[in-house]
Design an enzyme around this catalytic site. Structure first.
Site, short mmCIF file in Angstrom:
data_model
loop_
_atom_site.label_atom_id
_atom_site.label_comp_id
_atom_site.label_asym_id
_atom_site.label_seq_id
_atom_site.Cartn_x
_atom_site.Cartn_y
_atom_site.Cartn_z
N ASP A 24 0.87 -1.09 0.01
CA ASP A 24 -0.27 0.25 -0.03
C ASP A 24 0.79 1.31 -0.08
O ASP A 24 0.64 2.67 0.36
CB ASP A 24 -0.85 0.04 1.24
CG ASP A 24 -1.78 -1.01 1.15
OD1 ASP A 24 -2.42 -1.47 0.17
OD2 ASP A 24 -2.54 -1.73 2.28
N LYS A 27 1.88 2.67 -5.22
CA LYS A 27 2.26 1.86 -6.56
C LYS A 27 1.51 1.86 -7.32
O LYS A 27 1.72 2.31 -8.46
CB LYS A 27 2.69 0.37 -6.04
CG LYS A 27 3.44 -0.17 -5.32
CD LYS A 27 3.57 -1.55 -5.04
CE LYS A 27 2.46 -2.48 -4.31
NZ LYS A 27 1.89 -1.89 -3.27
N GLY A 51 -4.60 -4.17 -3.90
CA GLY A 51 -5.21 -3.19 -3.92
C GLY A 51 -4.42 -1.93 -4.29
O GLY A 51 -4.30 -1.20 -3.62
N HIS A 52 -4.86 -1.66 -5.62
CA HIS A 52 -4.32 -0.59 -6.28
C HIS A 52 -5.07 0.27 -6.56
O HIS A 52 -6.25 0.33 -7.40
CB HIS A 52 -3.35 -0.86 -7.69
CG HIS A 52 -1.69 -1.64 -7.08
ND1 HIS A 52 -0.76 -2.08 -7.74
CD2 HIS A 52 -1.49 -2.78 -5.38
CE1 HIS A 52 -0.71 -3.10 -7.23
NE2 HIS A 52 -0.73 -3.69 -5.87
N GLN A 239 1.44 -6.07 -3.30
CA GLN A 239 2.32 -6.68 -2.02
C GLN A 239 3.51 -5.35 -2.11
O GLN A 239 3.86 -4.67 -2.43
CB GLN A 239 2.89 -7.83 -1.72
CG GLN A 239 0.79 -8.68 -1.39
CD GLN A 239 0.55 -8.89 -2.71
OE1 GLN A 239 0.99 -9.37 -3.60
NE2 GLN A 239 -0.83 -8.40 -2.67
P1 GDP Z 1 -0.65 0.64 -3.11
O1 GDP Z 1 -1.34 -0.80 -3.07
O2 GDP Z 1 0.93 0.67 -3.16
O3 GDP Z 1 -0.99 0.99 -4.73
O4 GDP Z 1 -1.54 1.23 -2.19
P2 GDP Z 1 -3.18 1.78 -2.19
O5 GDP Z 1 -3.13 2.38 -2.82
O6 GDP Z 1 -3.19 0.31 -1.47
O7 GDP Z 1 -2.94 2.66 -0.66
C1 GDP Z 1 -2.48 3.78 -1.40
C2 GDP Z 1 -3.14 5.12 -1.42
O8 GDP Z 1 -2.58 6.44 -0.96
C3 GDP Z 1 -4.84 5.42 -1.78
O9 GDP Z 1 -5.58 6.05 -1.58
C4 GDP Z 1 -4.12 6.26 -2.92
O10 GDP Z 1 -5.47 7.51 -3.41
C5 GDP Z 1 -3.34 7.17 -1.42
N1 GDP Z 1 -1.86 8.33 -2.14
C6 GDP Z 1 -0.95 7.36 -3.02
N2 GDP Z 1 -0.47 8.65 -3.28
C7 GDP Z 1 -0.27 9.78 -2.49
C8 GDP Z 1 0.07 11.41 -1.41
O11 GDP Z 1 1.11 11.97 -2.03
N3 GDP Z 1 -0.53 11.81 -0.77
C9 GDP Z 1 -1.88 10.98 0.11
N4 GDP Z 1 -2.54 12.16 0.40
N5 GDP Z 1 -2.60 10.12 -0.84
C10 GDP Z 1 -1.45 9.23 -1.20
P1 IMO Z 2 -1.21 -3.71 -2.46
O1 IMO Z 2 -0.43 -4.73 -4.01
C1 IMO Z 2 -1.32 -4.20 1.72
C2 IMO Z 2 -0.94 -8.64 3.64
C3 IMO Z 2 -2.47 -9.52 4.76
C4 IMO Z 2 -1.79 -10.49 5.11
C5 IMO Z 2 -0.60 -10.64 4.63
C6 IMO Z 2 -1.06 -11.81 4.04
O2 IMO Z 2 -2.22 -3.14 -2.36
O3 IMO Z 2 0.18 -3.32 -1.85
P2 IMO Z 2 -2.05 -12.31 1.91
O4 IMO Z 2 -4.24 -12.68 2.16
O5 IMO Z 2 -1.30 -12.60 1.39
O6 IMO Z 2 -2.02 -14.03 1.95
O7 IMO Z 2 -2.23 -12.02 3.26
O8 IMO Z 2 -0.22 -9.54 3.41
N1 IMO Z 2 -0.75 -8.02 2.35
C7 IMO Z 2 -1.21 -6.72 1.84
N2 IMO Z 2 -1.14 -5.49 2.88
N3 IMO Z 2 -0.54 -3.90 0.81
C8 IMO Z 2 -1.36 -5.35 -0.24
O9 IMO Z 2 -0.97 -5.42 -1.14
C9 IMO Z 2 -1.16 -6.83 -0.01
N4 IMO Z 2 -1.10 -8.31 0.08
C10 IMO Z 2 -1.55 -8.78 1.07
O10 IMO Z 2 -2.44 -7.32 4.41
O11 IMO Z 2 -1.11 -8.67 6.58
MG MG Z 3 -2.89 -1.59 -1.68
#
Ligand code: GDP
Ligand code: IMO
Ligand code: MG
Length: 442
Positions: A24, A27, A51-52, A239
């Site tokens: 998270d 990416k 979840g991107h 991840q």
């Molecule tokens: P990922 O799994 O690495 O793609 O990240 P996620 O989407 O799960 O979580 C990142 C969260 O931060 C999302 O809600 C994005 O919209 C948000 N986000 C990304 N970059 C920034 C930033 O620079 N500032 C803020 N406030 N939010 C951001």
């Molecule tokens: P993105 O791509 C954050 C975490 C789960 C748990 C562990 C194992 O959005 O960054 P799993 O279901 O993979 O067996 O869970 O890994 N986890 C993540 N945490 N971002 C993710 O993906 C994750 N994918 C798995 O919360 O701790």
């Molecule tokens: Mg994510």
């Protein structure tokens, strides 16, 4: 920092985007931004546990199975060999994007014929294992069946690949054997009375296979043909490195190679193909699920970061655990991934703190550690050593260049960059595509 080579995004060769924390990091946003300069968007590991998030002009997209680059026109998206595929989730995602005007056709999306398939019995196994584990042994998985699917892949006896969905007699036979075994395990190990019916599952997955047929191909061969033709590839890690099955905080990890090494095996390309890589970090740390987190702030400061950063899981909606930036953990991840540049996101979220701590060392029983600990027990004895940086009050959401940032925010970015010994290419000041600073000089 000032002397670091400027990142010229329009000239990057094949590039990968890797999370250097526990997932998270943002990416999705970075892939969406860079995609403008690339032709192919490739997911090579993990599955619907990812979840991107991509935010374009106020519209928010959350992608689980699809590569984030698919949101850009003329991009060919690939779900490669090393990913695991939940056909129902993927088809749901395709349908929901179509409703929002994003057309996804087999010309725009290809799925590896070798990627393993997630079945309902995987999700059940994931849930039962978590429910029956003792309190301290629960991993806090996303319950998407990821671990059991990868386990079946590695065991070889029980794995099913997308190519198997296209051969009815073969799939029926295979599922008869697998489902008998799974039902026996559920009954004996978990005293579960619910059973799966192999024929019903086969009918369902053959139908899903037919829907996926136009997308399924040898993506490794396709990728190499495209690269030979001069097209540029952006590999999208899922991840984070600290969740890597080998290098992460085992057993509190995911089941795939989330650190830099996964791209080569997961996409089927030699390591030498990757010319640059972007290590993505947040300006603080988060973690969902259980496991070591030395800088966790289980207090009002952690709550403030969670509220300001909207730190709730994109896949499960769970509140993310929040804490200060851990430069020891991120340096370890950077060592594994070897990023050419950093993307530091969520700098805006730290506005308003008078002081910001950065963990610069781990201490255990009075001694500083030189290496990243192997297991959760070691972590339980660790104390983070902090360096304190001055904070800033200004809202950064409208900053578009390094010069717009308050001096303290600039210094904070420099501190992270120095600690990781990697130059900064991008700074995030909000979720929107435009809320981005391309760093020329710090
Ligand atoms: P990922 O799994 O690495 O793609 O990240 P996620 O989407 O799960 O979580 C990142 C969260 O931060 C999302 O809600 C994005 O919209 C948000 N986000 C990304 N970059 C920034 C930033 O620079 N500032 C803020 N406030 N939010 C951001
Ligand atoms: P993105 O791509 C954050 C975490 C789960 C748990 C562990 C194992 O959005 O960054 P799993 O279901 O993979 O067996 O869970 O890994 N986890 C993540 N945490 N971002 C993710 O993906 C994750 N994918 C798995 O919360 O701790
Ligand atoms: Mg994510």
């Amino acid at each position: 920092m000032g002397s670091a080579a400027r990142m010229d995004f329009s000239k990057l060769g094949h590039t990968c985007v890797i999370g250097l924390q526990w997932g998270d990091e943002g990416k999705g946003k970075i892939v969406d931004l860079l995609m403008e300069h690339f032709d192919l968007s490739v997911r090579y590991s993990g599955g619907a546990n990812a979840g991107h998030t991509v935010v374009i002009g106020g519209d928010k997209f959350a992608l689980h199975q699809l590569p984030s680059g698919i949101l850009r026109k003329n991009v060919l998206a690939i779900i490669a060999v090393g990913a695991v595929l939940d056909p129902g989730v993927l088809l749901g995602e395709i349908a929901s994007l179509r409703q929002r005007g994003i057309d996804i056709t087999p010309e725009r999306l290809r799925i590896s014929d070798r990627a393993h398939v997630v079945f309902p019995y995987h999700r059940r196994e994931d849930m039962l294992a978590e429910q029956t584990a003792r309190a301290g042994d629960k991993l806090g998985t996303t319950a998407r069946g990821i671990g059991p699917c990868y386990a079946d892949k590695v065991s070889r006896h029980w794995g099913v690949r997308t190519c198997d969905l296209l051969r009815p007699d073969h799939l029926r036979e295979r599922l008869a054997t697998i489902v008998a075994y799974k039902n026996a395990v559920f009954r004996s190990a978990y005293e579960s009375r619910e059973v799966f019916d192999a024929q019903v599952l086969a009918d369902e997955y053959l139908a899903l296979g037919e829907q996926l047929r136009p997308y399924i191909c040898d993506t490794t061969a396709l990728l190499h043909r495209e690269m030979k033709a001069g097209r540029r590839v952006l590999f999208e890690g899922a991840q984070g490195s600290l969740l890597d099955i080998d290098h992460g905080t085992y057993p509190y990890v995911t089941s795939s190679s989330a650190a830099g090494g996964g791209v080569s095996s997961g996409a089927g390309v030699p390591p030498s193909v990757i010319q640059s890589s972007l290590g993505v970090v947040k300006a603080y740390s988060t973690r969902v699920g259980a496991g070591p987190f030395p800088t966790e702030l289980a207090d009002v400061t952690g709550d403030t970061i969670r509220t300001r950063g909207h730190e709730f899981g994109t896949t499960t909606g769970r509140p993310r655990r929040c804490g200060w930036f851990d430069a020891v953990a991120a340096s370890y991840a950077a060592m594994l991934a070897g990023p050419t540049h950093l993307a530091i996101l969520h700098l805006d979220t730290l506005s308003g703190f008078a002081e910001i701590d950065v963990c610069v060392a781990y201490r255990r029983k009075g001694r500083l550690l030189n290496e990243f600990p192997a297991d959760a027990y070691d972590f339980s004895e660790i104390e983070p050593v902090y360096e304190t940086a001055p904070g800033w009050a200004a809202d950064l959401g409208a900053c578009r260049s390094v010069g717009d940032l308050p001096r303290e925010a600039r210094d904070y970015v420099t501190l992270i960059s120095r600690r990781l010994n990697v130059p900064v290419g991008i700074i995030g000041v909000g979720p929107g595509r435009e809320q981005t600073i391309f760093v020329e000089e710090l």
